[in-house]
Each structure stands twice: as C-alpha cells, then as structure tokens.
Scaffold this motif. Structure first.
Motif, PDB file in Angstrom:
ATOM      1  N   ARG A 174      41.152  17.430  37.877  1.00  0.00           N
ATOM      2  CA  ARG A 174      41.876  18.672  38.129  1.00  0.00           C
ATOM      3  C   ARG A 174      41.211  19.817  37.390  1.00  0.00           C
ATOM      4  O   ARG A 174      40.620  19.645  36.319  1.00  0.00           O
ATOM      5  CB  ARG A 174      43.344  18.567  37.679  1.00  0.00           C
ATOM      6  CG  ARG A 174      43.527  18.561  36.178  1.00  0.00           C
ATOM      7  CD  ARG A 174      45.001  18.537  35.803  1.00  0.00           C
ATOM      8  NE  ARG A 174      45.177  18.724  34.360  1.00  0.00           N
ATOM      9  CZ  ARG A 174      45.305  19.902  33.771  1.00  0.00           C
ATOM     10  NH1 ARG A 174      45.282  20.998  34.508  1.00  0.00           N
ATOM     11  NH2 ARG A 174      45.455  20.000  32.464  1.00  0.00           N
ATOM     12  N   TRP A 175      41.288  20.992  38.013  1.00  0.00           N
ATOM     13  CA  TRP A 175      40.805  22.211  37.372  1.00  0.00           C
ATOM     14  C   TRP A 175      41.909  22.774  36.488  1.00  0.00           C
ATOM     15  O   TRP A 175      43.075  22.794  36.891  1.00  0.00           O
ATOM     16  CB  TRP A 175      40.419  23.254  38.418  1.00  0.00           C
ATOM     17  CG  TRP A 175      39.197  22.900  39.205  1.00  0.00           C
ATOM     18  CD1 TRP A 175      39.157  22.293  40.419  1.00  0.00           C
ATOM     19  CD2 TRP A 175      37.842  23.136  38.821  1.00  0.00           C
ATOM     20  NE1 TRP A 175      37.860  22.120  40.819  1.00  0.00           N
ATOM     21  CE2 TRP A 175      37.028  22.639  39.858  1.00  0.00           C
ATOM     22  CE3 TRP A 175      37.240  23.709  37.707  1.00  0.00           C
ATOM     23  CZ2 TRP A 175      35.639  22.701  39.818  1.00  0.00           C
ATOM     24  CZ3 TRP A 175      35.858  23.783  37.666  1.00  0.00           C
ATOM     25  CH2 TRP A 175      35.075  23.289  38.709  1.00  0.00           C
TER      26      TRP A 175
ATOM     27  N   LEU B  90      37.051  25.188  34.292  1.00  0.00           N
ATOM     28  CA  LEU B  90      36.899  23.963  33.520  1.00  0.00           C
ATOM     29  C   LEU B  90      37.668  22.851  34.216  1.00  0.00           C
ATOM     30  O   LEU B  90      38.871  22.985  34.459  1.00  0.00           O
ATOM     31  CB  LEU B  90      37.419  24.164  32.099  1.00  0.00           C
ATOM     32  CG  LEU B  90      36.981  23.140  31.049  1.00  0.00           C
ATOM     33  CD1 LEU B  90      35.456  23.147  30.896  1.00  0.00           C
ATOM     34  CD2 LEU B  90      37.636  23.448  29.710  1.00  0.00           C
ATOM     35  N   GLN B  91      36.968  21.776  34.535  1.00  0.00           N
ATOM     36  CA  GLN B  91      37.590  20.656  35.236  1.00  0.00           C
ATOM     37  C   GLN B  91      37.704  19.455  34.314  1.00  0.00           C
ATOM     38  O   GLN B  91      36.737  19.068  33.646  1.00  0.00           O
ATOM     39  CB  GLN B  91      36.796  20.263  36.477  1.00  0.00           C
ATOM     40  CG  GLN B  91      37.518  19.213  37.335  1.00  0.00           C
ATOM     41  CD  GLN B  91      36.745  18.847  38.578  1.00  0.00           C
ATOM     42  OE1 GLN B  91      35.558  18.568  38.503  1.00  0.00           O
ATOM     43  NE2 GLN B  91      37.415  18.843  39.717  1.00  0.00           N
ATOM     44  N   ASP B  92      38.906  18.887  34.274  1.00  0.00           N
ATOM     45  CA  ASP B  92      39.165  17.637  33.574  1.00  0.00           C
ATOM     46  C   ASP B  92      38.718  16.514  34.509  1.00  0.00           C
ATOM     47  O   ASP B  92      39.395  16.189  35.483  1.00  0.00           O
ATOM     48  CB  ASP B  92      40.654  17.535  33.255  1.00  0.00           C
ATOM     49  CG  ASP B  92      41.002  16.277  32.475  1.00  0.00           C
ATOM     50  OD1 ASP B  92      40.185  15.341  32.452  1.00  0.00           O
ATOM     51  OD2 ASP B  92      42.094  16.245  31.886  1.00  0.00           O
TER      52      ASP B  92
ATOM     53  N   ASP C 202      44.477  18.384  43.648  1.00  0.00           N
ATOM     54  CA  ASP C 202      44.666  19.461  44.632  1.00  0.00           C
ATOM     55  C   ASP C 202      44.455  20.836  44.011  1.00  0.00           C
ATOM     56  O   ASP C 202      44.700  21.851  44.648  1.00  0.00           O
ATOM     57  CB  ASP C 202      46.059  19.375  45.262  1.00  0.00           C
ATOM     58  CG  ASP C 202      47.174  19.677  44.258  1.00  0.00           C
ATOM     59  OD1 ASP C 202      46.888  19.656  43.037  1.00  0.00           O
ATOM     60  OD2 ASP C 202      48.305  19.927  44.692  1.00  0.00           O
ATOM     61  N   THR C 203      44.019  20.861  42.741  1.00  0.00           N
ATOM     62  CA  THR C 203      43.796  22.145  42.093  1.00  0.00           C
ATOM     63  C   THR C 203      42.433  22.706  42.496  1.00  0.00           C
ATOM     64  O   THR C 203      41.540  21.968  42.923  1.00  0.00           O
ATOM     65  CB  THR C 203      43.846  22.006  40.567  1.00  0.00           C
ATOM     66  OG1 THR C 203      42.881  21.025  40.156  1.00  0.00           O
ATOM     67  CG2 THR C 203      45.228  21.568  40.112  1.00  0.00           C
ATOM     68  N   LYS C 204      42.253  24.009  42.318  1.00  0.00           N
ATOM     69  CA  LYS C 204      41.017  24.689  42.687  1.00  0.00           C
ATOM     70  C   LYS C 204      40.537  25.544  41.529  1.00  0.00           C
ATOM     71  O   LYS C 204      41.313  25.929  40.658  1.00  0.00           O
ATOM     72  CB  LYS C 204      41.228  25.560  43.932  1.00  0.00           C
ATOM     73  CG  LYS C 204      41.632  24.780  45.182  1.00  0.00           C
ATOM     74  CD  LYS C 204      41.865  25.717  46.348  1.00  0.00           C
ATOM     75  CE  LYS C 204      42.173  24.944  47.624  1.00  0.00           C
ATOM     76  NZ  LYS C 204      43.422  24.162  47.511  1.00  0.00           N
ATOM     77  N   PHE C 205      39.239  25.810  41.536  1.00  0.00           N
ATOM     78  CA  PHE C 205      38.652  26.725  40.567  1.00  0.00           C
ATOM     79  C   PHE C 205      38.970  28.137  41.033  1.00  0.00           C
ATOM     80  O   PHE C 205      38.415  28.622  42.005  1.00  0.00           O
ATOM     81  CB  PHE C 205      37.146  26.475  40.472  1.00  0.00           C
ATOM     82  CG  PHE C 205      36.387  27.490  39.655  1.00  0.00           C
ATOM     83  CD1 PHE C 205      37.028  28.364  38.772  1.00  0.00           C
ATOM     84  CD2 PHE C 205      35.006  27.557  39.742  1.00  0.00           C
ATOM     85  CE1 PHE C 205      36.321  29.289  38.020  1.00  0.00           C
ATOM     86  CE2 PHE C 205      34.281  28.468  38.994  1.00  0.00           C
ATOM     87  CZ  PHE C 205      34.947  29.346  38.147  1.00  0.00           C
ATOM     88  N   LEU C 206      39.890  28.767  40.331  1.00  0.00           N
ATOM     89  CA  LEU C 206      40.297  30.126  40.681  1.00  0.00           C
ATOM     90  C   LEU C 206      39.587  31.124  39.779  1.00  0.00           C
ATOM     91  O   LEU C 206      39.573  30.981  38.558  1.00  0.00           O
ATOM     92  CB  LEU C 206      41.812  30.291  40.540  1.00  0.00           C
ATOM     93  CG  LEU C 206      42.680  29.375  41.404  1.00  0.00           C
ATOM     94  CD1 LEU C 206      44.155  29.644  41.139  1.00  0.00           C
ATOM     95  CD2 LEU C 206      42.359  29.565  42.888  1.00  0.00           C
TER      96      LEU C 206
ATOM     97  N   ASP D 218      49.159  18.738  36.384  1.00  0.00           N
ATOM     98  CA  ASP D 218      48.502  17.624  37.045  1.00  0.00           C
ATOM     99  C   ASP D 218      48.199  17.942  38.500  1.00  0.00           C
ATOM    100  O   ASP D 218      47.132  17.619  39.006  1.00  0.00           O
ATOM    101  CB  ASP D 218      49.369  16.369  36.971  1.00  0.00           C
ATOM    102  CG  ASP D 218      49.744  16.019  35.540  1.00  0.00           C
ATOM    103  OD1 ASP D 218      48.881  16.198  34.660  1.00  0.00           O
ATOM    104  OD2 ASP D 218      50.896  15.603  35.311  1.00  0.00           O
ATOM    105  N   LEU D 219      49.159  18.558  39.170  1.00  0.00           N
ATOM    106  CA  LEU D 219      49.012  18.923  40.579  1.00  0.00           C
ATOM    107  C   LEU D 219      49.573  20.325  40.789  1.00  0.00           C
ATOM    108  O   LEU D 219      50.580  20.687  40.191  1.00  0.00           O
ATOM    109  CB  LEU D 219      49.751  17.932  41.480  1.00  0.00           C
ATOM    110  CG  LEU D 219      49.204  16.498  41.533  1.00  0.00           C
ATOM    111  CD1 LEU D 219      50.224  15.570  42.192  1.00  0.00           C
ATOM    112  CD2 LEU D 219      47.869  16.458  42.289  1.00  0.00           C
TER     113      LEU D 219
END
Length: 399
Positions: A131-132, A124-126, A85-89, A42-43
């Motif tokens: 979140r990514w 892929l983002q939810d 707070d997630t990022k596309f890595l 989630d985070l």
C-alpha cells in the motif's frame, strides 16, 4: 450487504457488509461473529463486493476483491492485503502515472519503495502490505519543491532537488494487519447484526523529510556506495555570474557535515593556455599568469579563482626567503602600468606591493630577494626596484 459465500473449510457462511465489515455464521453453533479486519491505512475503500472460497488441498483461503480493485485474503484465520487499492497521490491529490516518475529507490531490507515525481513530491509504498502511504502520513514540512533523484543509504532515503539534499528516515514500525476482536451474536428473529470494534491501526506521527545542511544547489547526480559514502554532484551559481559551476560533496555518516571534494566557484572564459606567460605550483595551488590576469587553481577542490586582472606582459620569479618562500613579480601595461609582487599573502586577500611605471610596458623581470628586482621595458629602459615602491631608472633609452 454486499456478498456472501459459504467457506467449506471452516463450515461458515461469510457475509460482507458496507464499511469493510465481515460477518461469519457458524450453522453448528448458531453463532454470528463480526470483524472489521482492515483499517483506514490498509485500504482506501475496505468494502468487499466479491467473496470467493478456495481449497487447493494445501491451504484453505478465503478471497475478496475490494471496491477499488484491491485483493485480500484470509488464510489460517488472518486477513492480509495481497494487492492494495491505494495509489501514489501527488501534491495536487491526483494519482501519479509511471511516465511522471523522476526517480525510484528501495530500502535494503525490501520493505519500502520511494518514488519521486518532480514537483508532485514523493510517494512511499509499504512493500510488505502493498500500500502507498496516504498524504496524511507524509508531512509536507520541509519537503523539497521538486524531487529529481533518490537513493537509499544508511537506513534512510536521500532525495535530491533544486534546493539541495533531504533525508527521509522510515523509522516508524510497520503496521501489521490483523483481525479485529470478534463480537459474538446469536442468530434470532430480533437480533440485529452490528460491527465489532475497529482495530485502529493508525498511522502514528507523519514521516517528515529533513534538509541536509551543507550541500546547496541543484542536484544533478546522487550516488551511494557502502564503502565510500554518499556522493552529491550539484550545479551552483558561480561567483562571477554564470550558473554552471560544479560542486561535489561526500557524506560518510548521516549526521555529519559533508566534505567538499570539488568546489568550482568560477568559470573564466578569458582563461586560455595560448595567452599564458608563466605557471608555477605552490603546494595545492597552481598559478597561471598571462595576458588575461593571474588565475589560481586549487587542486584539492578543483576550483578556479582570479587573483589579478591586469594585462600581464612579463613575470620574474624571486628567490625564496624564510619570510616568503614563494613569490614572483609580474609586469603589466595599460594606463596604470607597473610591476607588482605576488606572494602567498596576496592569495589570502592582502594587496600586493606595487612599483608604478607610467607609460611603460614591462617585457623582462629579473629578481632576487622580495622587493629587489630589475625591469626591462618595451621602450628599452631598465629600472631597479627597491623596497618601499621605489623604482630607479638605471638605463634610459637612447633612441
């Protein structure tokens, strides 16, 4: 502890602790409760160093800002991620910037967003939980080397790459955010605060892409329509050397082999209309004969194929017969000059019948049944062609 705030609507003191732990103290009962509402998917960092209570008269919300800039909210007893707070890595593990994106596509239900970043792969983002997905949730198996195109079609994503087309089905149920079970603790001088058990949302099986069988080659366009299907435009290597041939395929069902609409196999720079001496169409094939040879254009697949390479100087159509409804003779010069009979079997690989005419340059051909024709050469000689590759001089030149 990281922060604390008194939330008046619930008349509770909320205390945040490292590790994403939240403690609630009810002064009326003297009871503590503890929860860890956010799981690892989630985070990225569930620590909440800033808490704030709000009351606008309609909804009493408790807000929190996470250590990496995420925004969370508790409303009606339910915690929710408002800004993740997630990022596309990318494949190298570094965040992908907007300038590095090559394509984006969204699911029809608005729940998923796919972003492509070339050699960095896909993210892929939810969209429901903002979140990514982590790299652990996307399997690297069979993933394209570089993703250049992306569309949503028939409940899944399709991406284009230099190798072809791959599909990514988002068939895993969404992970709902919910509060973990509370652990009741009574305040007292010797009572330590401890975290309740985690909810353990888990990512389940990683999502994996699957290569679509059939279309191979560099994808230059990928378009999906509800009625017509998924169209794939690719650049493939020509059979005669150049890498500029085009192929257009269409998929009408996700698991069906695509049908080829255009299959350009060759590019012939020597093909020129001003060098043609004969043209005819046999069903779906347009045949052009000239000084550069005989070329076959498949009107269904929009593809060229060179059927003969001789320098053709004369062509004579032959009369149709039950055994060969379509045919023509063609004369050619050069070291091995002569006349050949072109039939539908020639197009499938059979060698044509030939009548050698050494040292001659055919200029006119008059034909009847296959295997019977008369030929006039540039030297003024006339020959009769008979079955069995026999040519008979019937009018020798007099000068």
């Amino acid at each position: 502890f990281l922060d604390a705030v008194f939330h008046a609507p619930d008349r509770q003191l909320i205390v945040s602790q490292a590790g994403g732990i939240l403690h609630s103290f009810d002064p009326a009962t003297g009871l503590w409760s503890t929860a860890r509402p956010f799981g690892p998917n989630d985070l990225a960092r569930p620590d909440i160093p800033v808490l704030a209570s709000s009351n606008d008269g309609r909804a009493d919300a408790l807000w929190g800002v996470t250590a990496d800039g995420g925004l969370v909210r508790r409303l009606n007893g339910r915690w929710q991620v408002i800004v993740g707070d997630t990022k596309f890595l990318g494949r190298r593990g570094t965040p992908v910037q907007q300038a590095g994106l090559s394509a984006v596509a969204a699911s029809a239900d608005g729940k998923w967003l796919l972003a492509a970043a070339g050699a960095e792969g896909v993210g892929l983002q939810d969209l429901e939980h903002r979140r990514w997905l982590s790299r652990d949730e996307l399997s690297p198996n069979d993933s394209p080397t570089a993703v250049t195109h992306a569309v949503w079609w028939r409940d899944r994503f399709y991406v284009g790459s230099p190798e072809g087309v791959s599909e990514l089905a988002v068939d895993r149920p969404s992970t709902g955010l919910r509060a973990g079970p509370s652990t009741g603790l009574r305040a007292g001088p010797s009572t330590g605060l401890r975290a309740g058990p985690s909810t353990g949302l888990g990512a389940g099986r990683p999502l994996a892409s699957r290569r679509v069988k059939g279309p191979e080659g560099r994808v230059v366009a990928l378009e999906a329509t509800p009625a017509e299907g998924l169209f794939v435009h690719q650049e493939v290597r020509c059979e005669n050397g150049p890498s500029t041939c085009a192929r257009l395929s269409r998929m009408t069902q996700p698991f069906m082999a695509p049908s080829v609409l255009i299959d350009e196999r060759n590019r012939y720079t020597e093909l020129s209309l001003d060098r043609l001496v004969y043209a005819t169409q046999w069903k779906d094939d347009l045949l052009l004969a000239g000084s550069s040879g005989i070329f076959d254009y498949d009107t269904r697949l929009h593809a060229w194929k060179k059927q003969a390479g001789e320098t053709i100087s004369a062509v004579g159509p032959c009369a149709a017969s039950p055994s060969s409804p379509s045919c023509f003779y063609y004369g050619y010069g050069g070291r091995a000059s002569g006349v050949a009979l072109f039939t539908p079997k020639t197009m499938t690989g059979d060698a044509p019948s030939r009548w050698p005419l050494a040292g001659e340059q055919p200029t006119r051909i008059a034909a009847e049944a296959p295997g019977t024709a008369a030929v006039l050469t540039a030297a003024g000689r006339a020959y009769a062609l008979a079955p069995g590759a026999i040519s008979t001089l019937i009018n020798p030149a007099t000068s």
